[in-house]
Design an enzyme around this catalytic site. Structure first.
Site, short mmCIF file in Angstrom:
data_model
loop_
_atom_site.label_atom_id
_atom_site.label_comp_id
_atom_site.label_asym_id
_atom_site.label_seq_id
_atom_site.Cartn_x
_atom_site.Cartn_y
_atom_site.Cartn_z
N SER A 21 -19.04 33.98 74.10
CA SER A 21 -18.22 34.16 72.88
C SER A 21 -18.53 33.09 71.82
O SER A 21 -17.63 32.64 71.11
CB SER A 21 -16.74 34.19 73.23
N HIS A 51 -28.79 36.76 84.27
CA HIS A 51 -27.58 36.95 83.47
C HIS A 51 -26.45 37.41 84.40
O HIS A 51 -26.68 38.17 85.33
CB HIS A 51 -27.83 37.97 82.36
N GLU A 108 -24.24 39.56 84.12
CA GLU A 108 -24.08 41.03 84.24
C GLU A 108 -25.09 41.59 85.24
O GLU A 108 -24.80 42.55 85.96
CB GLU A 108 -24.22 41.68 82.86
N GLY A 139 -18.18 37.82 76.37
CA GLY A 139 -17.62 39.05 75.81
C GLY A 139 -16.11 39.10 75.83
O GLY A 139 -15.51 40.16 75.59
N GLU A 176 -23.57 29.90 81.09
CA GLU A 176 -22.67 30.92 80.54
C GLU A 176 -21.48 31.12 81.49
O GLU A 176 -21.61 31.82 82.50
CB GLU A 176 -23.40 32.25 80.40
N LYS A 196 -28.33 43.09 74.78
CA LYS A 196 -27.84 43.90 75.90
C LYS A 196 -28.23 45.37 75.68
O LYS A 196 -29.29 45.65 75.15
CB LYS A 196 -26.33 43.72 76.08
N ASN A 232 -28.90 38.00 72.80
CA ASN A 232 -29.05 39.00 73.86
C ASN A 232 -28.38 40.28 73.38
O ASN A 232 -27.15 40.36 73.32
CB ASN A 232 -28.37 38.47 75.14
C1 PEP Z 1 -24.04 36.87 76.87
O1 PEP Z 1 -23.84 37.93 77.41
O2 PEP Z 1 -25.07 36.24 77.10
C2 PEP Z 1 -23.05 36.38 75.93
C3 PEP Z 1 -22.98 35.11 75.71
O3 PEP Z 1 -22.19 37.32 75.36
P1 PEP Z 1 -21.06 37.04 74.26
O4 PEP Z 1 -21.64 36.11 73.23
O5 PEP Z 1 -20.76 38.40 73.70
O6 PEP Z 1 -19.90 36.44 74.98
#
Ligand code: PEP
Length: 252
Positions: free
Chosen positions: A213, A96, A98, A174, A168, A11, A9
């Site tokens: 992460s 997601h 966000e 992040g 997630e 973003k 992703n």
């Molecule tokens: C995400 O936003 O889907 C995600 C997993 O981000 P990150 O790997 O940066 O934690």
């Protein structure tokens, strides 16, 4: 047989030129990873088309990060699922954290988006996950169950069979803080049980991805778990080598 998927992703990162460079880098290294691993990238809308063209013949598939709730019309700034499908895109990430947090997406919003996604023969990557307070108070099972019941349980069996789930934990996105492999397995197994309660054995074939992460150093341990079928990757997907090295985490 569940598909093993590593989805990136991007973003709100990369210009069109940078995005095409990134996908060329991923394509150049993809041969180092077992061919059974499916790579998906989700660039910003502005360069979906260029990235789709750059992935031709590479086996890499493309996702959109979002789509509109409506089919067409006076919805300034929105991008419809049919516009996305017309570019040759396969997947749409929905729900997601966000989008849920910053853009107020609710289950009602996501139900409408699901309708649009399936009406245009796209495949949803549906994200669920709890915030830190819900993890620490032990409410995370209920939170994730509700996110599934309110949206995935509204799908037909045929739609469900195509759907990919991404777990997630919001506290791990992040933040550099990852769920342990055991924490991931615990909740992935639970998600599969919830799915089975509605869709029966079909849920055995559902790919459930871990996100939060995930990086080349921790992917192998997380992917070794029975109910983890891959990853949804944010930051580490912006560097071709890291994204590919995450794919190398599959041993099973
Ligand atoms: C995400 O936003 O889907 C995600 C997993 O981000 P990150 O790997 O940066 O934690």
């Amino acid at each position: 047989m569940r598909r093993q998927i590593v989805a990136g992703n991007w973003k709100m990162n990369t210009t069109p030129i940078e995005g095409v460079e990134l996908i060329k880098g991923v394509a150049a290294l993809k041969g180092e990873v077992c061919s059974s691993v499916e790579f998906v990238v989700a660039p910003p809308f502005t360069h979906l088309s260029e990235v789709v063209k750059a992935t031709r013949g590479t086996g890499i598939l493309v996702a959109a990060q979002n789509c509109a709730t409506e089919a067409k019309g006076a919805y300034t700034g929105e991008i419809s699922a049919s516009m996305i499908a017309s570019l040759g895109v396969e997947y749409v990430i929905l729900g997601h954290s966000e989008r849920r947090e910053y853009y107020g997406e609710t289950s009602a919003t996501l139900n409408k988006k699901m309708v649009q996604v399936f009406a245009n023969n796209l495949i949803p990557i549906y994200c669920v996950g709890e915030v830190l307070e819900e993890r620490e108070s032990g409410k995370y099972f209920d939170v994730v169950k509700a996110q599934i019941e309110e949206v995935v349980f509204e799908l037909t069996e045929e739609q469900f069979e195509k759907t990919i789930i991404a777990y997630e934990p919001v506290w791990a996105i992040g933040t550099g803080k990852t769920a342990s492999a055991d924490q991931a397995q615990e909740i992935h197994a639970y998600i599969r049980e919830v799915l089975k309660s509605k869709f029966g054995v079909k849920a055995e074939n559902t790919s459930i991805l871990y996100g939060g992460s995930c990086n080349p150093a921790n992917a192998a341990e997380i992917f070794s778990k029975e109910d983890v079928d891959g990853g949804l990757i944010g930051g580490a997907a912006l560097v071709a080598e890291n994204f590919i090295n995450i794919g190398k985490g599959f041993k099973k």
